[in-house]
Write an enzyme that holds these catalytic residues in place. Structure first.
Site, mmCIF file in Angstrom:
data_model
loop_
_atom_site.group_PDB
_atom_site.id
_atom_site.type_symbol
_atom_site.label_atom_id
_atom_site.label_comp_id
_atom_site.label_asym_id
_atom_site.label_seq_id
_atom_site.Cartn_x
_atom_site.Cartn_y
_atom_site.Cartn_z
ATOM 1 N N GLU B 66 0.821 -1.210 0.000
ATOM 2 C CA GLU B 66 0.000 0.000 0.000
ATOM 3 C C GLU B 66 0.855 1.261 0.000
ATOM 4 O O GLU B 66 1.993 1.242 0.453
ATOM 5 C CB GLU B 66 -0.886 0.005 1.250
ATOM 6 C CG GLU B 66 -1.780 -1.211 1.333
ATOM 7 C CD GLU B 66 -2.673 -1.192 2.551
ATOM 8 O OE1 GLU B 66 -3.886 -1.317 2.400
ATOM 9 O OE2 GLU B 66 -2.144 -1.052 3.678
ATOM 10 N N ALA B 151 6.289 -7.477 16.433
ATOM 11 C CA ALA B 151 7.128 -6.275 16.378
ATOM 12 C C ALA B 151 6.414 -5.027 16.886
ATOM 13 O O ALA B 151 7.013 -4.198 17.586
ATOM 14 C CB ALA B 151 7.606 -6.062 14.935
ATOM 15 N N VAL B 236 -4.600 -1.682 17.517
ATOM 16 C CA VAL B 236 -3.559 -1.317 16.550
ATOM 17 C C VAL B 236 -3.619 -2.185 15.295
ATOM 18 O O VAL B 236 -3.245 -1.764 14.209
ATOM 19 C CB VAL B 236 -2.171 -1.462 17.228
ATOM 20 C CG1 VAL B 236 -1.045 -1.294 16.233
ATOM 21 C CG2 VAL B 236 -2.039 -0.458 18.371
ATOM 22 N N ASP B 239 -6.370 -2.959 10.243
ATOM 23 C CA ASP B 239 -5.841 -2.100 9.192
ATOM 24 C C ASP B 239 -6.159 -2.635 7.801
ATOM 25 O O ASP B 239 -5.498 -2.302 6.827
ATOM 26 C CB ASP B 239 -4.334 -1.919 9.359
ATOM 27 C CG ASP B 239 -3.616 -3.248 9.547
ATOM 28 O OD1 ASP B 239 -4.231 -4.298 9.313
ATOM 29 O OD2 ASP B 239 -2.430 -3.236 9.930
#
Lengths: 370, 370
Positions: B66, B151, B236, B239
């Site tokens: 992206e 990560a 988080v 997406d």
């Protein structure tokens, strides 16, 4: 053991060396051949194309910065970033089109290569007109007309001279000194170049290329009424909503062939037309070359908005030479390490905590803004 | 005289040196502070944001590549290219998120800087949760819960430890070895880290971060029924269209604050909600910090899809240090020369025709394909 990923960079210096070895004519010929193959064999299930998108602005001068992505499914993504700023030629001594091209491994996101896009854009835009002209123009075309004599006109003349037995190049630019300077810029072609009146270009050209920075809404740049009945026009400058170079009345008489229809409808000469008035695309022409020949005797137009597939083609031509010649700076761009689950592990070579981490900065709880 | 344009590159080696001098804690603190200022002062007439866009694919494994563009009007464009490939951690030893960030001068199109995006993405994603948590979580939060220990979890713990008096970090991952390895990855924080059951994370966390690679359609990753009434969640991992981490029932009880609403509606937890069920954005919260405090006692969610403004902020922090420390390779990427109207003039240094042009290749009229 840390994973290594290498990024190859081809900047001005590397491209100068590469062209010095390969030869500019050979590079143009290869780009024309590769682009011809690519549009002939194009298969949307293997290649996913996107329309150009980007930011437009009016200050300090009108311009755009755009991205042009294309994916070879399962293999790579090429993205060209390109600025279009006509005011920069006089203002900063910089080309109207300044650009860079990036190649990503699609399955990791790794940047495999970064290349100047300025020289490749000029090359591939010339090559695209050559591919289209081979399908649409008379093979015996001897007179090339150029309206707009900036950077893109140089590669139009170069590319077309590789496929047609050109005898004369007639050029016009609204800035007379730009037209007069053109002969020197293409002296390596050994062609007779004459700066003439616009009407003379229109009257005499067998193939005519428009590559102007005409302002949005200010077109057309040709009358369209004095052209040869068999003229083929490569309309190269139309690449923004509202920016067109050819008169509607002429377009309606001509066979108009867009490079990439979804984009040409937004940015190209095709903006001016109804879908039913638009001819076959470059892909359709290439798959059936007899189609183009049936238009001989009728004016034809290649509506060249410039699309991402062309950038992929020229980048691949350049990278293949760079790899076999060992040209290009390489380095590790992405921060990696032995633990893909630790974004800081590249800071700990050989398992040692670096200074970076040992620096004793107290948490900023008390100092926090809120 | 030829124009010079310089491109600065910050790769793994340069970032290691930079972090070694500046310090990792200082860098995180600066990123948090700069991002806090940026969202507080955000003015859409000065900064033009775009939703993430890109290519999706299913083979050889599900993933996306992206682009995330943002323009500071009249100044610069930052574009991050980012690959998301969860299968690469086990398959290739590469991080799920691999990325590079480019900075363009908006008025010329010149590439001013190219930087690894892998380390900066982790930094800024942590910093974003810190900025949101400062606005939404209890300042005395002591227990951090992490669901998903890859990560991105490392920088969640790092960033939050800079603003909150954390005493314990409770971690869960569907791969037990990933959870067990987490303590080692954050040992530089000096916190007590325990790998526990999911329900223990849910029960005890004051602040909880979900940073998982849950498959599209396979969420949620929490029950949502065992949480503290004052919990603040930084979500988080959401997406992608169809990728969500939190249960709808919980979202309906909570105050859900998206980072960038147009994107969160497509890719974030907000996909699950009606517009009327969505709380203030990060921008709105930052402009009026009293707003966030009125929710204490009610669960809050930061719907962190990750947006281009964060990439611009972290890139600027890194570049400012790089420039003042003289870190970074520089070279001329774009092919330029003394004549902006001649794309080949970079091949003729000192006015000499190079070998490139003198090579005598005859035009290929006879050899052309058609």
């Amino acid at each position: 053991m840390a994973v290594m990923l290498s990024t190859r960079v081809l900047g001005e210096q590397e491209l100068r060396r590469l062209v010095g070895i390969v030869g500019l004519h050979a590079l143009m010929d290869e780009t024309i051949a590769a682009l011809g193959r690519t549009v002939t064999e194009f298969d949307p299930s293997h290649t996913e194309l996107r329309k150009r998108d980007g930011f437009q602005y009016q200050h300090p001068h009108p311009g755009v910065l755009e991205w042009m992505p294309v994916m070879k499914v399962g293999r790579q993504v090429v993205v060209k970033l390109v600025g279009y700023n006509p005011a920069n030629v006089e203002g900063l001594g910089l080309p109207t089109i300044l650009s860079s091209i990036s190649l990503y491994d699609v399955n990791t996101g790794h940047l495999r290569a970064l290349c100047d896009g300025t020289f490749p854009t000029a090359l591939r835009t010339g090559a695209a007109s050559a591919v289209a002209s081979r399908l649409l123009a008379r093979p015996d075309s001897e007179v090339l007309g150029l309206v707009g004599c900036g950077a893109q006109a140089v590669t139009q003349a170069h590319a077309l001279s590789r496929l047609f037995p050109l005898k004369r190049v007639l050029v016009y630019d609204r800035r007379p000194e730009t037209a007069r300077g053109f002969a020197r810029r293409v002296d390596f072609l050994g062609l007779e170049v004459e700066a003439v009146r616009l009407e003379d270009v229109e009257r005499e050209a067998d193939i005519l290329c428009t590559a102007t920075s005409v302002e949005v809404g200010a077109g057309p740049v040709l009358s369209g009424t004095r052209l040869k009945s068999h003229v083929h026009i490569n309309a190269v400058g139309s690449d923004l909503p509202g920016k067109t170079e050819l008169p509607l009345e002429f377009l309606r008489r001509a066979v108009v062939c867009p490079d990439y229809l979804p984009q040409a409808l937004v940015e190209g000469e095709c903006q001016q037309l109804q879908p039913g008035d638009i001819g076959p695309t470059l892909f359709e022409l290439a798959r059936d070359p007899t189609q183009g020949r049936q238009y001989h005797g009728r004016p034809t137009v290649f509506d060249s908005t410039g699309f991402a597939l062309e950038d992929q083609v020229v980048l691949e031509v350049l990278l293949e030479h760079a790899q076999s010649l060992g040209i290009g700076r390489t380095f590790q761009l992405e921060s990696l390490a032995d633990d893909p689950r630790d974004p800081y592990s590249f800071l700990r070579p050989e398992g040692l905590l670096p200074e970076a981490i040992r620096i004793d900065a107290p948490p900023q709880v008390s100092a926090c803004e809120s």
